[in-house]
Design an enzyme around this catalytic site. Structure first.
Site, PDB file in Angstrom:
ATOM      1  N   SER A  74       0.843  -1.191   0.000  1.00 48.69           N
ATOM      2  CA  SER A  74       0.000   0.000   0.000  1.00 48.69           C
ATOM      3  C   SER A  74       0.883   1.248   0.000  1.00 48.69           C
ATOM      4  O   SER A  74       1.659   1.441  -0.928  1.00 48.69           O
ATOM      5  CB  SER A  74      -0.952  -0.035   1.208  1.00 48.69           C
ATOM      6  OG  SER A  74      -1.998   0.897   1.059  1.00 48.69           O
ATOM      7  N   ASP A  83     -10.051  -3.824  -5.090  1.00 47.26           N
ATOM      8  CA  ASP A  83      -9.416  -2.998  -4.059  1.00 47.26           C
ATOM      9  C   ASP A  83      -9.979  -1.569  -4.065  1.00 47.26           C
ATOM     10  O   ASP A  83      -9.848  -0.860  -5.068  1.00 47.26           O
ATOM     11  CB  ASP A  83      -7.903  -2.958  -4.315  1.00 47.26           C
ATOM     12  CG  ASP A  83      -7.107  -2.361  -3.167  1.00 47.26           C
ATOM     13  OD1 ASP A  83      -7.694  -1.640  -2.350  1.00 47.26           O
ATOM     14  OD2 ASP A  83      -5.896  -2.626  -3.101  1.00 47.26           O
ATOM     15  N   HIS A  86      -8.026  -5.083  -1.097  1.00 46.63           N
ATOM     16  CA  HIS A  86      -6.755  -4.562  -0.614  1.00 46.63           C
ATOM     17  C   HIS A  86      -5.987  -5.566   0.237  1.00 46.63           C
ATOM     18  O   HIS A  86      -4.758  -5.582   0.224  1.00 46.63           O
ATOM     19  CB  HIS A  86      -7.028  -3.295   0.199  1.00 46.63           C
ATOM     20  CG  HIS A  86      -5.819  -2.465   0.470  1.00 46.63           C
ATOM     21  ND1 HIS A  86      -5.122  -1.825  -0.527  1.00 46.63           N
ATOM     22  CD2 HIS A  86      -5.167  -2.160   1.632  1.00 46.63           C
ATOM     23  CE1 HIS A  86      -4.111  -1.151   0.003  1.00 46.63           C
ATOM     24  NE2 HIS A  86      -4.103  -1.342   1.302  1.00 46.63           N
TER      25      HIS A  86
END
Length: 689
Positions: free
Chosen positions: A536, A621, A656
């Site tokens: 991320s 995501d 995610h």
């Protein structure tokens, strides 16, 4: 197992270019892969599928190794296991995992030895789904009803269900488009929950009356797109709280839990760049605030007259006050000093206070477990790089701890076979950067060892040293594992975050490079044996450092990386974008645009040799859109020199956080580890126990 230089003669996917000219503040960028944002275009899905097939082909020679590592990981876990029970009134709540099952079962029993009741079986609920997650899990005050959220796509949009725990039957009430927080009023029939707007921002709170045909009532609407809202309840269960938070500013609204139809009252008006958090006790609020205190201070204020505040714990330069919790006769404060969290306990009745002693010099601790308010027992979680996650009950009066449960680690694991330490690297501006390190005992520091260096460095989130049973598969193959506690995270408190955000963001990248250089200088490893890992915002870190120093690393694992920084931050319709302005800056402002332009990974790919790279994405995501890693890989393919691996692996049914089932997650880890072993040319053989 072949090396990257011997990889299979399989051609990587080719992707058409559709140049899109982007101009801002006189700066022109050409994005050849902007069109990948359109997931309704069949060519997009075909491309992602082709990349997955290419990745599978390139990793074909590691199939046996992946299976070996997967079996090792599964062999270390207690497949049939029960969590530490948490007391809530007359009941004890816990979860159980079972051999071969992907998801936990949620249970309770009345009293310490009553019969077990199954509340939810995640395996039954997940049947037929590619993805499944339970979000909110909230039992009514009388403990007769359960409200819980489910997500079956990985996009973090939940449907809230209500179950009658006496009959075991679901109620007809269903709430869609909900997020993570659901709370009950004291009447056992009113629910409060937060919902998402089109850009996936939790922006409203609604009230739902069970069984009512009337539309749910909107009780709060946060119009400022920088802010997210959540609903919670104080430990005393006396108050419902709406927390409104941006990256740097917060505001709290409260409602007595026994006034379900009442209106929420604002505690303190929001002030830009002032954060605060509250807990109640004995007619007072205890307010952790950054007002006049970058490292936070603690105030006491009468609930009836909250403006009449007095300071309880002052701000301290080298100690950040991270959290506050109140019990019937105890105040518990979580602080961070010298990079380590600590628990401060103060007794209300006589003012005596003490720090809870910790057994290791480098560790992670988190308090606040459990539901109980009128108790002298603090439940906290403890772990380190060599100590498995452990749950303790701590008697705050007697200052005695009891180990309730420690994660079982099977397969012959012995903590004494491993050693952890903390070393310091020196950043380019002279700042000392802590690095936590773990390896097998007896490691010879001759520069030949493979190493995996992890980093994150954003949002004030700390990368604390924690145990991983999965990681043993690396350590037993001679790996050094290290965590770089870089600026941008909260590892050394709030000032550490401030020093690595906005116009200071480059510190995050140069700190990480300094940590890598220190590991090499101390002969833990060498560049061609050094792998790096981040996800991320940590994936942005990966992209930035390989652009700056591709020669320093042998392999990169970038998980759902946030790499298309400028284009994402210029699109306010995307999830989270506006709220991110206070972390990265708003590119509408020329000074922030120009600064982002210096490090945005996608925009700074150069024609140079890059390390072996594994990049992951999630099609659903909502945090980092799949096209960011996909575009990045496509551009790298056209620019990179040499024959090093470049792989894109997209989970076509998740978001995610990747696969939701525990065994699927273990397979993903085994894949990542096999990639590292292949890319760094490390033997698949493990050390003797």
């Amino acid at each position: 197992m072949s090396t990257p230089a011997q990889m299979a003669e399989v051609k990587p996917p080719t992707l058409k270019t559709v140049p899109k000219e982007l101009e801002k503040h006189g700066d022109r960028r050409t994005d050849n892969y902007f069109w990948l944002r359109d997931r309704s275009n069949p060519e997009v899905i075909s491309y992602l599928d082709a990349e997955n097939k290419y990745t599978e082909a390139q990793m074909g020679d590691t199939k046996a190794l992946q299976e070996q590592i997967y079996k090792e990981i599964v062999g270390r876990i207690q497949e049939d296991d029960t969590s530490a029970p948490v007391k809530h009134g007359e009941y004890y709540y816990f979860t159980r995992t079972m051999k071969g099952k992907q998801y936990p079962v949620y249970l309770r029993r009345k009293g310490a030895s009553g019969p077990e009741e199954v509340l939810l079986d995640g395996n039954v609920l997940a049947a037929g789904q590619k993805y499944f997650q339970v979000g909110a899990f909230s039992v009514s005050p009388n403990q007769k009803l359960l409200a819980y959220g489910t997500d079956t796509s990985g996009d973090e949009t939940f449907t809230v269900h209500v179950k009658d725990l006496a009959t075991g039957q679901p109620l007809p009430d269903q709430i869609r488009n909900a997020y993570y927080s659901v709370e009950w009023a004291a009447d056992n029939k009113t629910l409060f929950y937060n919902v998402l707007n089109e850009s996936k921002r939790p922006y409203k709170v609604f009230r739902h009356a069970l069984g009512s045909a009337a539309a749910d009532v909107e009780v709060f609407h946060e119009a400022d797109e920088r802010f997210e809202v959540a609903i919670s309840k104080t430990r005393s269960r006396a108050y419902l709280l709406i927390d409104c938070d941006s990256q740097t500013t917060s505001e709290v609204w409260y409602l007595p839990a026994d006034q379900a139809d009442g209106k929420f009252t604002r505690l303190y008006e929001r002030i830009q760049d002032v954060e605060y958090q509250v807990s109640d006790h004995g007619g007072n609020w205890y307010v952790r605030t950054s007002e006049g205190a970058k490292t936070f201070r603690l105030m006491q204020a009468p609930i009836a007259h909250p403006e009449a505040r007095k300071e309880i714990i002052p701000a301290r330069k080298d100690v950040t006050l991270e959290d506050v919790d109140t019990y019937a006769d105890h105040l518990v404060v979580t602080e961070r000093a010298q990079g380590l969290p600590r628990l401060l306990v103060r007794r209300f009745s006589d003012g005596q206070e003490h720090l809870v002693a910790m057994p290791e010099p480098d560790y992670t601790v988190k308090g606040g477990g459990g539901f109980e308010y009128d108790t002298p027992v603090l439940r906290f979680n403890y772990t380190s790089l060599v100590t498995p996650p452990s749950i303790f009950d701590y008697d705050m009066n007697l200052r005695q701890r009891t180990l309730v449960k420690q994660q079982a680690v099977l397969g012959g694991f012995k903590p004494e076979n491993y050693v952890s330490e903390r070393i310091m690297g020196k950043a380019s501006d002279g700042t000392l950067i802590p690095i936590s390190v773990v390896s097998r005992k007896g490691l010879v520091k001759d520069g030949s060892n493979p190493c995996l260096l992890y980093g994150y460095g954003a949002y004030g989130i700390s990368s604390d040293p924690t145990f991983s049973a999965e990681r043993i598969s690396l350590l037993d193959r001679g790996f050094v594992y290290a965590i770089a506690h870089i600026r941008g995270g909260g590892d050394l408190g709030k000032p550490w975050h401030e020093a690595g955000r906005m116009l200071n963001k480059q510190h995050t990248f140069t700190d990480f490079i300094a940590a890598a250089q220190m590991l090499i200088a101390r002969r833990y490893t060498q560049p061609k044996k050094l792998g790096i890992l981040g996800g991320s915002a940590g994936g942005l870190l990966m992209g930035a450092v390989v652009n700056l120093r591709p020669d320093l690393f042998g392999a990169v694992v970038a998980k759902v990386p946030f790499v298309d920084l400028i284009s994402t931050m210029m699109d306010a319709s995307l999830p989270l974008t506006v709220g991110e302005y206070e972390e990265w800056g708003n590119p509408e402002d020329p000074k922030y645009y120009s600064y982002m332009r210096t490090y945005s990974p996608y925009d700074n790919v150069e024609r140079q040799a890059y390390p072996n790279m594994l990049v992951t994405a999630g099609l659903n995501d909502p945090r980092v859109s799949y096209w960011e890693p996909a575009k990045w890989v496509a551009k790298l393919r056209t620019m990179k020199k040499g024959n090093n691996l470049l792989l894109l692996k997209t989970n076509m049914g998740a978001g995610h956080f990747g696969a939701s089932g525990r065994y699927e997650r273990f397979k993903d880890t085994a894949f990542d580890y096999a990639f590292l072993l292949k890319a760094l040319d490390v033997s698949g053989q493990t050390a003797s126990k």
